[in-house]
Design a protein around this motif. Structure first.
Motif, PDB file in Angstrom:
ATOM      1  N   ALA A   8      11.658 -18.224  11.584  1.00 49.77           N
ATOM      2  CA  ALA A   8      12.827 -19.060  11.319  1.00 49.77           C
ATOM      3  C   ALA A   8      12.525 -20.518  11.632  1.00 49.77           C
ATOM      4  CB  ALA A   8      13.994 -18.586  12.188  1.00 49.77           C
ATOM      5  N   ASN A   9      13.463 -21.370  11.232  1.00 49.11           N
ATOM      6  CA  ASN A   9      13.473 -22.748  11.703  1.00 49.11           C
ATOM      7  C   ASN A   9      14.853 -22.992  12.306  1.00 49.11           C
ATOM      8  OD1 ASN A   9      15.256 -23.350   9.573  1.00 49.11           O
ATOM      9  ND2 ASN A   9      13.652 -24.210   8.283  1.00 49.11           N
ATOM     10  N   GLU A  10      15.218 -24.240  12.530  1.00 49.49           N
ATOM     11  CA  GLU A  10      16.488 -24.508  13.203  1.00 49.49           C
ATOM     12  C   GLU A  10      17.715 -24.132  12.372  1.00 49.49           C
ATOM     13  OE1 GLU A  10      14.587 -27.729  11.205  1.00 49.49           O
ATOM     14  OE2 GLU A  10      14.014 -27.005  13.157  1.00 49.49           O
ATOM     15  N   SER A  11      17.566 -23.913  11.061  1.00 55.95           N
ATOM     16  CA  SER A  11      18.739 -23.603  10.242  1.00 55.95           C
ATOM     17  C   SER A  11      18.640 -22.311   9.440  1.00 55.95           C
ATOM     18  CB  SER A  11      19.012 -24.761   9.276  1.00 55.95           C
ATOM     19  OG  SER A  11      17.928 -24.921   8.395  1.00 55.95           O
ATOM     20  N   THR A  12      17.453 -21.724   9.314  1.00 57.48           N
ATOM     21  CA  THR A  12      17.291 -20.549   8.458  1.00 57.48           C
ATOM     22  C   THR A  12      16.402 -19.505   9.124  1.00 57.48           C
ATOM     23  OG1 THR A  12      17.410 -22.003   6.526  1.00 57.48           O
ATOM     24  CG2 THR A  12      16.570 -19.790   6.156  1.00 57.48           C
ATOM     25  N   LYS A  13      16.850 -18.245   9.019  1.00 56.10           N
ATOM     26  CA  LYS A  13      16.033 -17.127   9.488  1.00 56.10           C
ATOM     27  C   LYS A  13      15.579 -16.359   8.261  1.00 56.10           C
ATOM     28  CE  LYS A  13      18.118 -14.067  12.086  1.00 56.10           C
ATOM     29  NZ  LYS A  13      18.583 -13.132  13.105  1.00 56.10           N
ATOM     30  N   TRP A  14      14.249 -16.105   8.153  1.00 50.42           N
ATOM     31  CA  TRP A  14      13.705 -15.413   6.990  1.00 50.42           C
ATOM     32  C   TRP A  14      13.336 -13.966   7.277  1.00 50.42           C
ATOM     33  CZ3 TRP A  14      11.712 -20.434   8.089  1.00 50.42           C
ATOM     34  CH2 TRP A  14      12.182 -21.424   7.222  1.00 50.42           C
ATOM     35  N   GLU A  15      12.755 -13.717   8.439  1.00 46.45           N
ATOM     36  CA  GLU A  15      12.261 -12.375   8.745  1.00 46.45           C
ATOM     37  C   GLU A  15      12.372 -12.083  10.235  1.00 46.45           C
ATOM     38  OE1 GLU A  15       8.304 -11.256   6.708  1.00 46.45           O
ATOM     39  OE2 GLU A  15       8.230 -13.430   6.985  1.00 46.45           O
ATOM     40  N   GLU A  16      12.369 -10.781  10.542  1.00 48.64           N
ATOM     41  CA  GLU A  16      12.186 -10.285  11.899  1.00 48.64           C
ATOM     42  C   GLU A  16      11.303  -9.064  11.786  1.00 48.64           C
ATOM     43  OE1 GLU A  16      15.671  -9.503  14.319  1.00 48.64           O
ATOM     44  OE2 GLU A  16      16.844 -10.841  13.056  1.00 48.64           O
ATOM     45  N   PHE A  22      18.540  -9.042   3.367  1.00 50.12           N
ATOM     46  CA  PHE A  22      18.022  -8.642   2.066  1.00 50.12           C
ATOM     47  C   PHE A  22      17.531  -7.197   2.146  1.00 50.12           C
ATOM     48  CE2 PHE A  22      14.249  -7.989  -0.594  1.00 50.12           C
ATOM     49  CZ  PHE A  22      14.844  -8.074  -1.837  1.00 50.12           C
ATOM     50  N   SER A  23      16.780  -6.895   3.218  1.00 47.87           N
ATOM     51  CA  SER A  23      16.313  -5.524   3.408  1.00 47.87           C
ATOM     52  C   SER A  23      16.050  -5.270   4.880  1.00 47.87           C
ATOM     53  CB  SER A  23      15.042  -5.248   2.599  1.00 47.87           C
ATOM     54  OG  SER A  23      13.965  -5.962   3.122  1.00 47.87           O
ATOM     55  N   GLU A  24      16.110  -3.984   5.233  1.00 51.82           N
ATOM     56  CA  GLU A  24      15.731  -3.568   6.575  1.00 51.82           C
ATOM     57  C   GLU A  24      15.034  -2.227   6.477  1.00 51.82           C
ATOM     58  OE1 GLU A  24      18.940  -2.760   9.362  1.00 51.82           O
ATOM     59  OE2 GLU A  24      20.268  -2.283   7.705  1.00 51.82           O
ATOM     60  N   ALA A  25      13.988  -2.094   7.272  1.00 54.27           N
ATOM     61  CA  ALA A  25      13.181  -0.875   7.237  1.00 54.27           C
ATOM     62  C   ALA A  25      12.609  -0.622   8.613  1.00 54.27           C
ATOM     63  CB  ALA A  25      12.052  -1.024   6.216  1.00 54.27           C
ATOM     64  N   LYS A  26      12.111   0.579   8.798  1.00 52.03           N
ATOM     65  CA  LYS A  26      11.417   0.948  10.034  1.00 52.03           C
ATOM     66  C   LYS A  26      10.000   1.357   9.670  1.00 52.03           C
ATOM     67  CE  LYS A  26      15.090   1.936  13.099  1.00 52.03           C
ATOM     68  NZ  LYS A  26      15.210   0.718  13.816  1.00 52.03           N
ATOM     69  N   TYR A  27       9.076   0.958  10.502  1.00 49.32           N
ATOM     70  CA  TYR A  27       7.665   1.289  10.314  1.00 49.32           C
ATOM     71  C   TYR A  27       7.147   2.045  11.533  1.00 49.32           C
ATOM     72  CZ  TYR A  27       7.130  -1.652   6.198  1.00 49.32           C
ATOM     73  OH  TYR A  27       7.220  -2.181   4.941  1.00 49.32           O
ATOM     74  N   VAL A  28       6.249   2.953  11.277  1.00 47.95           N
ATOM     75  CA  VAL A  28       5.526   3.650  12.329  1.00 47.95           C
ATOM     76  C   VAL A  28       4.044   3.519  12.004  1.00 47.95           C
ATOM     77  CG1 VAL A  28       5.061   5.878  13.415  1.00 47.95           C
ATOM     78  CG2 VAL A  28       7.407   5.274  12.785  1.00 47.95           C
ATOM     79  N   ASP A  61      11.152  -2.252  13.684  1.00 41.68           N
ATOM     80  CA  ASP A  61      12.018  -2.877  12.680  1.00 41.68           C
ATOM     81  C   ASP A  61      11.289  -3.939  11.870  1.00 41.68           C
ATOM     82  OD1 ASP A  61      14.230  -1.416  13.555  1.00 41.68           O
ATOM     83  OD2 ASP A  61      14.718  -2.911  15.076  1.00 41.68           O
ATOM     84  N   TYR A  62      11.693  -4.030  10.601  1.00 50.58           N
ATOM     85  CA  TYR A  62      11.250  -5.122   9.724  1.00 50.58           C
ATOM     86  C   TYR A  62      12.451  -5.515   8.885  1.00 50.58           C
ATOM     87  CZ  TYR A  62       8.563  -7.895   6.428  1.00 50.58           C
ATOM     88  OH  TYR A  62       8.084  -8.929   5.666  1.00 50.58           O
ATOM     89  N   ILE A  63      12.932  -6.732   9.079  1.00 51.40           N
ATOM     90  CA  ILE A  63      14.148  -7.212   8.414  1.00 51.40           C
ATOM     91  C   ILE A  63      13.822  -8.495   7.667  1.00 51.40           C
ATOM     92  CG2 ILE A  63      16.551  -7.942   8.725  1.00 51.40           C
ATOM     93  CD1 ILE A  63      16.410  -6.461  11.485  1.00 51.40           C
ATOM     94  N   ILE A  64      14.284  -8.581   6.422  1.00 51.34           N
ATOM     95  CA  ILE A  64      14.132  -9.783   5.607  1.00 51.34           C
ATOM     96  C   ILE A  64      15.533 -10.286   5.269  1.00 51.34           C
ATOM     97  CG2 ILE A  64      13.232 -10.748   3.443  1.00 51.34           C
ATOM     98  CD1 ILE A  64      11.206  -8.449   3.412  1.00 51.34           C
ATOM     99  N   TYR A  65      15.706 -11.608   5.238  1.00 48.23           N
ATOM    100  CA  TYR A  65      17.015 -12.216   4.995  1.00 48.23           C
ATOM    101  C   TYR A  65      17.039 -13.005   3.697  1.00 48.23           C
ATOM    102  CZ  TYR A  65      17.966 -10.998   9.813  1.00 48.23           C
ATOM    103  OH  TYR A  65      18.144 -10.299  10.971  1.00 48.23           O
ATOM    104  N   HIS A  66      18.202 -12.970   3.028  1.00 51.12           N
ATOM    105  CA  HIS A  66      18.456 -13.870   1.897  1.00 51.12           C
ATOM    106  C   HIS A  66      18.558 -15.293   2.447  1.00 51.12           C
ATOM    107  CE1 HIS A  66      19.373 -10.963  -1.289  1.00 51.12           C
ATOM    108  NE2 HIS A  66      20.121 -10.269  -0.441  1.00 51.12           N
ATOM    109  N   ASN A  67      18.446 -16.291   1.584  1.00 52.14           N
ATOM    110  CA  ASN A  67      18.580 -17.694   2.010  1.00 52.14           C
ATOM    111  C   ASN A  67      19.953 -18.013   2.589  1.00 52.14           C
ATOM    112  OD1 ASN A  67      15.978 -18.434   1.428  1.00 52.14           O
ATOM    113  ND2 ASN A  67      16.448 -19.051  -0.667  1.00 52.14           N
ATOM    114  N   ASN A  68      20.981 -17.222   2.235  1.00 48.92           N
ATOM    115  CA  ASN A  68      22.325 -17.465   2.767  1.00 48.92           C
ATOM    116  C   ASN A  68      22.529 -16.832   4.147  1.00 48.92           C
ATOM    117  OD1 ASN A  68      22.690 -14.734   2.270  1.00 48.92           O
ATOM    118  ND2 ASN A  68      24.313 -15.003   0.755  1.00 48.92           N
TER     119      ASN A  68
END
Length: 137
Positions: A69-77, A99-105, A88-95
Protein backbone atom coordinates in the motif's frame (compact mmCIF):
# COMPACT_ATOMS: atom_id res chain seq x y z
CA UNK A 1 -25.64 11.10 44.71
CA UNK A 2 -23.66 12.97 42.01
CA UNK A 3 -20.38 11.80 43.60
CA UNK A 4 -21.64 8.20 43.39
CA UNK A 5 -22.41 8.57 39.66
CA UNK A 6 -19.01 10.15 39.02
CA UNK A 7 -17.28 7.35 40.92
CA UNK A 8 -19.27 4.70 39.08
CA UNK A 9 -18.55 6.42 35.75
CA UNK A 10 -14.81 6.51 36.47
CA UNK A 11 -14.89 2.87 37.56
CA UNK A 12 -16.75 1.91 34.37
CA UNK A 13 -14.28 3.77 32.13
CA UNK A 14 -11.31 2.23 33.97
CA UNK A 15 -12.85 -1.24 33.63
CA UNK A 16 -13.36 -0.74 29.89
CA UNK A 17 -9.78 0.43 29.41
CA UNK A 18 -8.40 -2.53 31.34
CA UNK A 19 -10.62 -4.97 29.45
CA UNK A 20 -9.67 -3.65 26.00
CA UNK A 21 -5.99 -3.37 26.80
CA UNK A 22 -5.81 -6.95 28.04
CA UNK A 23 -7.87 -8.47 25.21
CA UNK A 24 -5.91 -10.63 22.82
CA UNK A 25 -6.65 -11.25 19.17
CA UNK A 26 -7.57 -14.92 18.95
CA UNK A 27 -7.95 -15.04 15.17
CA UNK A 28 -6.12 -18.33 14.62
CA UNK A 29 -3.67 -17.26 17.37
CA UNK A 30 -1.76 -15.16 14.82
CA UNK A 31 0.30 -12.16 15.64
CA UNK A 32 -1.52 -9.46 13.71
CA UNK A 33 1.61 -7.43 13.01
CA UNK A 34 2.45 -6.76 9.38
CA UNK A 35 5.06 -5.15 7.20
CA UNK A 36 3.99 -2.28 4.98
CA UNK A 37 5.68 -2.29 1.56
CA UNK A 38 5.36 -0.18 -1.55
CA UNK A 39 3.77 -1.45 -4.75
CA UNK A 40 6.93 -2.40 -6.65
CA UNK A 41 9.05 -3.38 -3.67
CA UNK A 42 9.04 -7.13 -4.31
CA UNK A 43 9.20 -9.55 -7.19
CA UNK A 44 8.00 -13.11 -7.69
CA UNK A 45 10.11 -15.88 -9.16
CA UNK A 46 9.50 -19.60 -9.36
CA UNK A 47 11.24 -22.55 -7.78
CA UNK A 48 10.03 -26.08 -8.62
CA UNK A 49 6.73 -24.66 -9.87
CA UNK A 50 6.04 -22.69 -6.67
CA UNK A 51 6.01 -18.86 -6.67
CA UNK A 52 8.57 -17.30 -4.33
CA UNK A 53 8.11 -13.69 -3.18
CA UNK A 54 11.39 -11.78 -2.78
CA UNK A 55 12.44 -8.30 -1.68
CA UNK A 56 13.65 -6.15 -4.59
CA UNK A 57 16.58 -4.68 -2.67
CA UNK A 58 17.95 -7.67 -0.77
CA UNK A 59 16.65 -10.40 -3.14
CA UNK A 60 15.87 -12.44 0.01
CA UNK A 61 12.55 -14.30 0.41
CA UNK A 62 9.86 -12.38 2.27
CA UNK A 63 8.64 -13.71 5.63
CA UNK A 64 5.52 -12.66 7.50
CA UNK A 65 2.32 -10.81 6.73
CA UNK A 66 2.65 -8.00 4.17
CA UNK A 67 0.37 -5.14 3.23
CA UNK A 68 1.20 -3.60 -0.14
CA UNK A 69 0.00 0.00 0.00
CA UNK A 70 0.82 3.67 0.06
CA UNK A 71 -0.72 6.44 2.16
CA UNK A 72 -4.01 6.37 0.20
CA UNK A 73 -4.38 2.98 -1.51
CA UNK A 74 -4.09 -0.65 -0.46
CA UNK A 75 -3.48 -3.14 -3.30
CA UNK A 76 -2.65 -6.47 -1.68
CA UNK A 77 -2.22 -8.39 1.55
CA UNK A 78 -0.47 -11.72 1.78
CA UNK A 79 1.13 -14.11 4.23
CA UNK A 80 4.40 -15.76 3.21
CA UNK A 81 6.73 -18.25 4.82
CA UNK A 82 10.25 -18.17 3.39
CA UNK A 83 8.84 -16.46 0.28
CA UNK A 84 6.05 -19.00 -0.29
CA UNK A 85 2.39 -18.03 0.08
CA UNK A 86 1.06 -19.74 3.17
CA UNK A 87 -2.16 -18.21 4.43
CA UNK A 88 -4.32 -15.34 3.25
CA UNK A 89 -3.89 -13.57 -0.08
CA UNK A 90 -6.17 -10.59 -0.70
CA UNK A 91 -6.23 -8.24 -3.69
CA UNK A 92 -8.14 -4.93 -3.71
CA UNK A 93 -9.90 -2.91 -6.40
CA UNK A 94 -8.67 0.70 -6.78
CA UNK A 95 -11.78 1.86 -4.87
CA UNK A 96 -10.68 -0.11 -1.78
CA UNK A 97 -13.18 -2.97 -2.09
CA UNK A 98 -11.88 -6.52 -2.20
CA UNK A 99 -11.24 -7.93 -5.66
CA UNK A 100 -10.34 -11.44 -4.50
CA UNK A 101 -9.42 -13.42 -1.43
CA UNK A 102 -7.87 -16.85 -1.23
CA UNK A 103 -5.99 -19.15 1.10
CA UNK A 104 -2.72 -20.84 0.24
CA UNK A 105 -0.96 -23.79 1.79
CA UNK A 106 2.72 -24.18 0.89
CA UNK A 107 2.28 -22.08 -2.25
CA UNK A 108 -0.84 -23.76 -3.57
CA UNK A 109 -4.43 -22.53 -3.55
CA UNK A 110 -6.38 -24.44 -0.94
CA UNK A 111 -10.06 -24.27 0.04
CA UNK A 112 -11.93 -21.28 -1.48
CA UNK A 113 -10.98 -18.47 -3.79
CA UNK A 114 -13.59 -15.71 -3.80
CA UNK A 115 -13.85 -12.98 -6.43
CA UNK A 116 -15.82 -9.76 -5.93
CA UNK A 117 -17.28 -7.14 -8.25
CA UNK A 118 -16.19 -3.50 -8.18
CA UNK A 119 -19.10 -2.77 -5.82
CA UNK A 120 -17.98 -5.48 -3.40
CA UNK A 121 -20.62 -8.08 -4.26
CA UNK A 122 -19.43 -11.69 -4.32
CA UNK A 123 -19.28 -12.74 -7.98
CA UNK A 124 -17.51 -16.11 -8.01
CA UNK A 125 -16.36 -18.87 -5.66
CA UNK A 126 -13.90 -21.53 -6.79
CA UNK A 127 -12.81 -24.48 -4.65
CA UNK A 128 -9.27 -25.84 -4.60
CA UNK A 129 -7.49 -28.70 -2.95
CA UNK A 130 -3.71 -28.24 -2.85
CA UNK A 131 -3.71 -26.26 -6.09
CA UNK A 132 -6.24 -28.38 -7.99
CA UNK A 133 -9.61 -26.86 -8.92
CA UNK A 134 -12.54 -29.11 -8.07
CA UNK A 135 -16.29 -28.79 -8.27
CA UNK A 136 -17.95 -26.04 -10.27
CA UNK A 137 -16.08 -22.75 -10.65
Amino acid sequence: MIKTFKSLGKLFVLSCILCFSSCKNTNENKDMSFTLKGRNSYFVDSHNGISVYRDNDTRKPLNGYYVIANESTKWEEFDVDNGVLNGDYIIYHNNGNKFSEAKYVKGKLHVEEKTYSLTGALSKVSNYSHGVLYGRP
